[in-house]
Design an enzyme around this catalytic site. Structure first.
Site, mmCIF file in Angstrom:
data_model
loop_
_atom_site.group_PDB
_atom_site.id
_atom_site.type_symbol
_atom_site.label_atom_id
_atom_site.label_comp_id
_atom_site.label_asym_id
_atom_site.label_seq_id
_atom_site.Cartn_x
_atom_site.Cartn_y
_atom_site.Cartn_z
ATOM 1 N N HIS A 146 -39.042 -61.537 2.093
ATOM 2 C CA HIS A 146 -40.186 -62.273 1.548
ATOM 3 C C HIS A 146 -41.164 -62.604 2.668
ATOM 4 C CE1 HIS A 146 -38.695 -62.620 -2.483
ATOM 5 N NE2 HIS A 146 -37.581 -63.231 -2.105
ATOM 6 N N CYS B 276 -44.494 -58.916 1.014
ATOM 7 C CA CYS B 276 -45.706 -59.245 0.270
ATOM 8 C C CYS B 276 -46.740 -59.889 1.195
ATOM 9 C CB CYS B 276 -45.392 -60.199 -0.877
ATOM 10 S SG CYS B 276 -44.382 -59.454 -2.176
#
Length: 785
Positions: free
Chosen positions: A370, A419
């Site tokens: 992440h 991301c």
């Protein structure tokens, strides 16, 4: 062009209407789901089937993809209709050409078409079939005779449908001195055959130069020329009859060039011209500090975070880190590969990574997990980040770059597979340190700004989209930016990710730096040896143990490194008395804090134990089985690792099982020696790792690996213990000389001559990892980081 590669938009309006009607009247689950999702159904002329086809057309999906979808829904009527309709789109790509030749020569008529699989070809002379096989796209007339004169046509068939080529005339000509055999005479008064009088020459050029290659032949009729670059047609060149001209060459233009010269009767190939492309010659050499294309060393830190405490679990980082580790090792990188790190462990790992850097070293950081991007800064999220995390809970990539530049590295590469959405919980604008103008920085982002990165979940293994394409290109001997540009182009052609994820490249790299560049250690041999030893500290495995039990059973205990912080322990029965009919050695009593999945411990295969390593067992019979146990998160091990080997066996005259136990202590293996759980100062070497290059005093020619394993392959290898006194430079030569992904088994000296060693394979056990033909259903199996 393959007709099935054409877009859905190429279908006629009539075909689309009929196909939409079939889909609307279907009771198949896929279309039912479309009916409930499509808002256009609410309109008077709404059609869920037409909406689906329109969306596929907007995404430039191919007819082959549409056919795959229909087969997936088991809609046989639509499959049959589409197949029949596409047959009408058969296109002849190569028409047969009229030719004239002398008696006894060889004439070849060629007709090729694109269309559905299973096309067959039939050749006719007038209305008489002349191709008994009826399936070849080429008709060979040799030796040519009077009976071959006439008009020829080819019919391309698919089922009951067919299409005809244009007519081609074969004319027999008579020349002076012709004979029944194949003649080299072209026509009366012509030169004999085809002769190349000027060959293309090998040469060296610099990036930005203009490259010109020439080839000239004497022939009658006049010759035509076709240029080839590395066996492929040179489409990027400006072609003329006798030369190609490339106005601004780059490294992608280097290689071998050949010219095919041909006319109606003859064909010849030129000599091969080898073109070498070097760095630009414009730069003033007086202010170039580092030799081009040479690295003083190459090191990489790979981090994959999957098992997040407060966030979505990920699947792909384990296989992505494993594969990239193998590929980097093939290019002589020292690799530290770590899975599932919290904030403190990530911070300490980066600090240890920086100790491996020095002037001219190539440094590469890869992160899968992440992440987010705020105000131009990228942040890597550790597994213990709270639900509403901010920059203080994460690591800033730009801060790491600043610290890398302090080492005067030769190349800084960041591959961020995460991301890049905005984090609205974080309003702090981080001010990283001042970035120096070094022209050696490359950022490869798996996705664009304010977009997500995806992984595709499969039954047995998952891969991130970025690594799925990167692994095909990363070992190419090209400038890093050229290689990543090609990865971006590959991703752009992938139908499923088009419009969802696109690689972004940011770079100020001015020189030709490649990940495959050779390591030059002559000027920095002392610091190079120190880095080898520093790296070896985190990759030393325990020595193999031989345990003798009271019952007469001898057990071998071996160790393998899957990652720098994940180890596999195996037990193998070497000897047992004849009266014992069954016997197995299992591991138990692991201390608190050690991460062991008890359900997957003591398994008969590595795959069942959850490991990505694949071992081919060369054992003679099932009487000598091996059991595997996987130990994770070794970076959190604070004391020596202890456990118990429990021997289970049964005598031939007894029904009850007997147990014997022996405790084993193996010290602190792999990365546990670095105590990554302890706080680090950004600019001070940790107490646990006393081999800082800033303070480590070395003497030229001294041995650095005394008492350690040979400084060998990276974290996913079987480390083989060398004899005391082997220096790190020789160890590096051993690494380079062997296959980069051949792990070795650790063993104690008395078993070096064992007749049944373990032989390791060279790849992942999942062949599907290399398969990018994702199913249509995978669209809903995307998971963003």
């Amino acid at each position: 062009m393959d007709v099935w590669k054409m877009s859905v938009a190429s279908l006629s309006e009539e075909v689309l209407k009929k196909l939409s009607k079939m889909l609307d009247n279907s009771n198949h689950e896929g279309i039912t789901r479309t009916k409930t999702c499509s808002l256009q159904v609410l309109s008077g002329a709404g059609s869920p089937g037409r909406t689906l086809l329109a969306r596929l057309a907007d995404r430039s999906c191919s007819l082959e993809f549409l056919l795959h979808c229909l087969k997936k829904m088991d809609h046989q009527e639509a499959v049959q209709f589409l197949t029949t309709s596409v047959v009408e789109l058969i296109q002849i790509t190569v028409q047969p050409q009229s030719q004239q030749a002398t008696a006894g020569s060889r004439v070849v008529l060629t007709c090729r078409a694109s269309g559905p699989p299973g096309l067959s070809y039939q050749w006719f002379r007038g209305d008489e079939e002349v191709s008994p096989t009826g399936s070849s796209p080429e008709l060979v007339l040799c030796p040519l005779s009077q009976a071959h004169q006439g008009h020829f046509i080819c019919r391309i068939n698919h089922g009951d449908n067919c299409i005809f080529s244009q007519w081609a005339r074969v004319l027999l000509v008579h020349s002076a001195g012709s004979s029944p055999s194949c003649s080299s005479s072209l026509s009366p008064g012509s030169v004999s055959g085809l002769h190349i009088v000027h060959q293309p020459r090998s040469q060296a050029a610099s990036e930005g130069d203009t490259l010109v290659l020439e080839c000239h032949a004497e022939a009658n009729p006049p010759a035509q020329y076709e240029w080839f670059h590395n066996t492929q047609t040179a489409n990027t060149c400006i072609r003329s009859y006798i030369s190609i001209r490339i106005p601004c060459v780059t490294t992608e233009h280097r290689g071998e060039y050949r010219c095919k010269v041909f006319n109606l009767y003859h064909q010849a190939w030129s000599d091969t011209a080898t073109i070498a492309i070097g760095p630009s010659s414009i730069t003033d050499a007086s202010w170039v500090e580092v030799d081009r294309g040479l690295a003083t060393d190459k090191v990489a830190l790979l981090i994959g975070n999957m098992n997040y405490i407060h966030h979505t679990q990920l699947c792909a980082p384990i296989s992505d880190v494993h594969e990239l580790t193998n590929l980097l090792r093939q290019m002589d990188f020292k690799v530290v590969s770590l899975l599932d790190l919290n904030w403190q462990e990530m911070h300490s790992a980066v600090t240890e990574f920086l100790l491996l850097l020095d002037k001219g070293v190539y440094g590469l950081l890869y992160f899968a997990g992440h992440g987010y991007e705020n105000y131009g800064n990228s942040f890597m999220v550790p597994i213990d980040a709270p639900a509403s995390y901010t920059s203080e809970h994460c690591l800033c990539v730009q801060n790491i770059l600043t610290r890398m530049q302090e080492k005067e590295t030769g190349l800084n590469v960041f591959l961020l597979d995460m991301c890049r959405k905005r984090n609205f919980y974080d309003d702090v604008i981080v001010q990283p340190g001042l970035v120096k103008v070094t022209a050696n920085i490359v950022f490869g982002y798996a996705t664009c700004v304010d977009a997500e990165a995806y992984e595709v979940k499969r039954e047995d293994v998952s891969n991130g989209i970025f690594i799925s394409f990167l692994k095909r290109r990363v070992c190419e001997d090209e400038k890093v930016t050229v290689m990543l540009d090609r990865v971006a182009e590959d991703m752009g052609r992938f139908e499923i990710t088009r419009g969802r994820q696109a690689l972004e490249l940011r770079s100020n790299l001015s020189e030709r730096r490649s990940l495959t560049d050779q390591i030059q250690t002559a000027e920095c041999s002392a610091s190079y040896k120190a880095r080898n030893l520093q790296w070896a500290v985190a990759h030393v495995l325990p020595k193999s143990h031989c345990l003798q039990f009271d019952c007469g059973v001898k057990v071998q205990l071996g160790f393998a490194a899957e990652f720098s912080n994940i180890m596999v322990i195996y037990t193998r029965i070497l000897e047992k008395p004849k009266e014992i009919v069954s016997c197995s050695a299992q591991l138990t009593d692991f201390p608190q804090g050690v991460d062991v999945d008890l359900k997957k411990s003591n398994q008969e295969t590595l795959l069942e134990a959850g490991s990505l390593l694949l071992i081919k067992e060369g054992l003679p019979s099932p009487e000598a089985p091996s059991l595997y146990t996987r130990i994770r998160s070794l970076q959190r091990l604070r004391t020596e690792l202890t456990f118990t080997v429990c021997l289970h066996y049964t005598y031939s005259n007894m029904d009850e099982e007997v147990q014997e136990r022996q405790p084993v202590t193996i010290g602190k293996p792999l990365v546990s020696k670095l105590n990554l759980h302890e706080p680090r100062s950004d600019h001070v070497c940790s107490a646990s790792s006393s081999f800082s290059l800033d303070s480590f005093s070395v003497t030229e020619g001294s041995s650095f690996t005394e008492g350690f394993a040979s400084v060998d392959s990276a974290s996913n290898t079987w480390l083989h213990y060398a004899q005391t006194g082997t220096d790190s430079s020789s160890a590096n030569r051993q690494t380079s000389s062997r296959s980069a992904n051949v792990p070795e088994e650790t063993d104690c000296p008395e078993f070096f001559d064992s007749p049944e060693p373990l032989v390791a394979s060279k790849s992942l056990p999942h062949s599907q990892v290399n398969d990018l033909n994702y199913k249509f259903s995978d669209m809903c199996n995307f998971h963003s980081y």
